[in-house]
Design a protein around this motif. Sequence first.
Motif, PDB file in Angstrom:
ATOM      1  N   ILE A 326       5.782   1.578  -9.211  1.00 15.46           N
ATOM      2  CA  ILE A 326       4.428   1.959  -8.958  1.00 15.46           C
ATOM      3  C   ILE A 326       4.576   3.398  -9.222  1.00 15.46           C
ATOM      4  N   THR A 327       3.376   4.254 -10.067  1.00 16.08           N
ATOM      5  CA  THR A 327       3.279   5.516 -10.124  1.00 16.08           C
ATOM      6  C   THR A 327       1.832   5.658  -9.507  1.00 16.08           C
ATOM      7  N   TRP A 328       1.952   6.695  -8.469  1.00 18.26           N
ATOM      8  CA  TRP A 328       0.774   6.753  -7.528  1.00 18.26           C
ATOM      9  C   TRP A 328       0.644   8.131  -6.828  1.00 18.26           C
ATOM     10  N   HIS A 329      -0.482   8.529  -6.263  1.00 13.26           N
ATOM     11  CA  HIS A 329      -0.608   9.021  -5.181  1.00 13.26           C
ATOM     12  C   HIS A 329      -2.140   8.894  -4.400  1.00 13.26           C
ATOM     13  N   ASN A 330      -1.705   9.187  -3.187  1.00  9.82           N
ATOM     14  CA  ASN A 330      -2.965   8.928  -2.345  1.00  9.82           C
ATOM     15  C   ASN A 330      -3.607  10.023  -1.710  1.00  9.82           C
ATOM     16  N   GLY A 331      -4.545  10.071  -0.731  1.00  5.19           N
ATOM     17  CA  GLY A 331      -5.275  11.309  -0.322  1.00  5.19           C
ATOM     18  C   GLY A 331      -5.871  10.943   1.020  1.00  5.19           C
ATOM     19  N   PHE A 339      -6.534   6.001  -2.845  1.00  5.61           N
ATOM     20  CA  PHE A 339      -5.161   5.683  -3.478  1.00  5.61           C
ATOM     21  C   PHE A 339      -5.549   5.470  -4.964  1.00  5.61           C
ATOM     22  N   ALA A 340      -4.659   6.303  -5.884  1.00  5.39           N
ATOM     23  CA  ALA A 340      -4.661   5.845  -7.222  1.00  5.39           C
ATOM     24  C   ALA A 340      -3.299   5.811  -7.846  1.00  5.39           C
ATOM     25  N   GLY A 341      -2.946   4.667  -8.745  1.00  2.00           N
ATOM     26  CA  GLY A 341      -1.634   4.211  -9.106  1.00  2.00           C
ATOM     27  C   GLY A 341      -1.993   3.291  -9.980  1.00  2.00           C
ATOM     28  N   TYR A 342      -0.644   2.868 -10.757  1.00  4.72           N
ATOM     29  CA  TYR A 342      -0.602   1.841 -11.714  1.00  4.72           C
ATOM     30  C   TYR A 342       0.849   1.456 -11.936  1.00  4.72           C
ATOM     31  N   ASP A 343       1.079   0.357 -12.491  1.00  2.05           N
ATOM     32  CA  ASP A 343       2.206  -0.118 -12.968  1.00  2.05           C
ATOM     33  C   ASP A 343       2.704  -0.009 -14.212  1.00  2.05           C
ATOM     34  N   PRO A 344       3.642   0.863 -14.737  1.00  5.18           N
ATOM     35  CA  PRO A 344       3.636   0.969 -16.092  1.00  5.18           C
ATOM     36  C   PRO A 344       4.231  -0.213 -16.905  1.00  5.18           C
ATOM     37  N   THR A 356     -13.468   5.986   5.516  1.00 10.27           N
ATOM     38  CA  THR A 356     -13.128   6.181   6.639  1.00 10.27           C
ATOM     39  C   THR A 356     -11.654   6.639   6.607  1.00 10.27           C
ATOM     40  N   ALA A 357     -11.193   7.268   7.649  1.00  8.67           N
ATOM     41  CA  ALA A 357      -9.872   7.595   7.936  1.00  8.67           C
ATOM     42  C   ALA A 357      -8.663   6.817   8.106  1.00  8.67           C
ATOM     43  N   LYS A 358      -8.917   5.496   7.782  1.00 13.13           N
ATOM     44  CA  LYS A 358      -8.007   4.454   7.933  1.00 13.13           C
ATOM     45  C   LYS A 358      -7.206   4.628   6.391  1.00 13.13           C
ATOM     46  N   PRO A 359      -6.189   4.488   6.460  1.00 12.21           N
ATOM     47  CA  PRO A 359      -5.178   4.417   4.890  1.00 12.21           C
ATOM     48  C   PRO A 359      -5.662   3.441   4.142  1.00 12.21           C
ATOM     49  N   VAL A 360      -5.530   3.390   2.657  1.00  8.97           N
ATOM     50  CA  VAL A 360      -5.962   2.521   1.882  1.00  8.97           C
ATOM     51  C   VAL A 360      -4.816   2.026   1.030  1.00  8.97           C
ATOM     52  N   ASP A 361      -3.661   2.878   1.194  1.00  8.25           N
ATOM     53  CA  ASP A 361      -2.534   2.517   0.182  1.00  8.25           C
ATOM     54  C   ASP A 361      -2.073   0.963   0.095  1.00  8.25           C
ATOM     55  N   ALA A 362      -2.204   0.382   1.142  1.00 10.46           N
ATOM     56  CA  ALA A 362      -1.682  -1.030   1.189  1.00 10.46           C
ATOM     57  C   ALA A 362      -2.804  -1.741   0.529  1.00 10.46           C
ATOM     58  N   VAL A 363      -3.803  -1.423   0.448  1.00 11.74           N
ATOM     59  CA  VAL A 363      -5.174  -2.269  -0.217  1.00 11.74           C
ATOM     60  C   VAL A 363      -4.836  -2.019  -1.677  1.00 11.74           C
TER      61      VAL A 363
END
Length: 487
Positions: A326-331, A339-344, A356-363
């Motif tokens: 996965i190519t990605w970055h979070n904030g 979170f923004a990413g993609y599977d090449p 909210t401040a709860k991370p969304v990477d897993a989502v």
Amino acid sequence: MSMAFRRAAGARPGSGHVLAAVSALVVCVLAGLMVPRPPSLGPQRTGDAALARDVLKAAGEDGYQGLSVALLEGGRTRFAGLGTADGSRPADERTAYEIGSITKTMTGMLLADLAEDGLSPGTPVRDLLPRAGLSTPATLAELASHRSGLPRLRMSGRLLAGALLGPYTGADPYGGAGPDEVLADAAAVKAGPRGTVAYSNLGMSLLGLALAERSGTTYADLLRTRLLTPLGMTSTVALGPGDALPARHATGRARNGLTMAFWRSDGHAPAGGGVWSTAEDLAKLVGAVMNGSAPGAGAATPRWDEDERRRVGYGWFTTRYDTRTITWHNGATGGFTSFAGYDPATRRGVVVLSSTAKPVDAVGLRLLGVAVPGERSALSAQGIVMLLLTFGGLGLAVAAVRGRLRDRLSIAGRTLSGMFLLLVARNGGPWEVVPPFVWLAGAGVLAAAVALAVLRRPALWAARWWSWVNAALPAALLLALALAMAG
């Protein structure tokens, strides 16, 4: 309190306890207006219903106020909004969020795009900023890939105070720092060894300012002309000091429900300070990077190893999950995550924005088909301290029962201290883990303790000077905290 009332209270056994109980009940009712309210997704839904169900399954209902999601697959983009942007307005693909460090991918893309016009990524950054007094020999490529040796940030007194107090006041820790302040920080820090990946907000900010200087413009204008306008990202903006917030912006909250101030720092904009976007706009970015049509799309190409699983390009990370890459970055800012990413391999991309401040990477990863474990809610050491502060009124109650309060001035000081501790606990407590009614109980304990203390100590005040200090100090702290929250 009149002498007659005290005699009446003393004439009836247990009347003081009754008054204490009534006081606690009344205060609990009033404190209910201030009780912490941890975020939770409401019933509001916009956009694609099937995607909204998938998002809810991936995210759960607790910990998020509003989510805006874009999913790119099969040549089309679907959007879904869950919950609210600001407590009332439903979230959708055009809701604006602070995107934080996702901006770093755009800064890396600016370098890749300018490289196509002849700028060498091997150029030392100090060559582009000769008046900044930089000592670091780091190159533009090293800054873009977090291999410059620069620290994450220069921990100045103001930033340290903001970092320590921000979780309890909701204030912006960057305080509107401009380009000159960031350049001064970069000139003042001592860089470590180059070549090893070590995440640096300062390094990415320095890169963006150097690229803007080389182009003879500001970072905001460079971003708009070289990247945003070509991609049609009309709702993405790097705010200047006097710029108004986006018209359809969300309101960010901490995980315990505290409303957080918006972050403004045009000096740190290349790293994500004061940059806003929408799921609709970031979907355009992800799609164009995924198909290679974006200006500077080559920034996403992994070039250097961080560890066995993760590699880095210019701003973009690439991580291997078993057989998936996965190519990605979070904030993350004070009250927003992204979170923004993609599977090449599958050509599937995702954008997840949260207020909210709860991370969304897993989502985001789950929507891309990557199996990641759920987050476990745990009570931290800080949370335990906050719970102890919640019941600071117990000390006043014990002192009253044991007859250790000689005058009402001492009672006032203890009361103000208890109120200050309650407000700190309200703002910094673990209310996403612990039921908020516990905070109400703490308010009730303080009210009951005050009632018991007043009934048992009729003296007006003592002549001891430290009694005045003990009352004035918590009053000043309480006022300062209230002003910080209001400002």
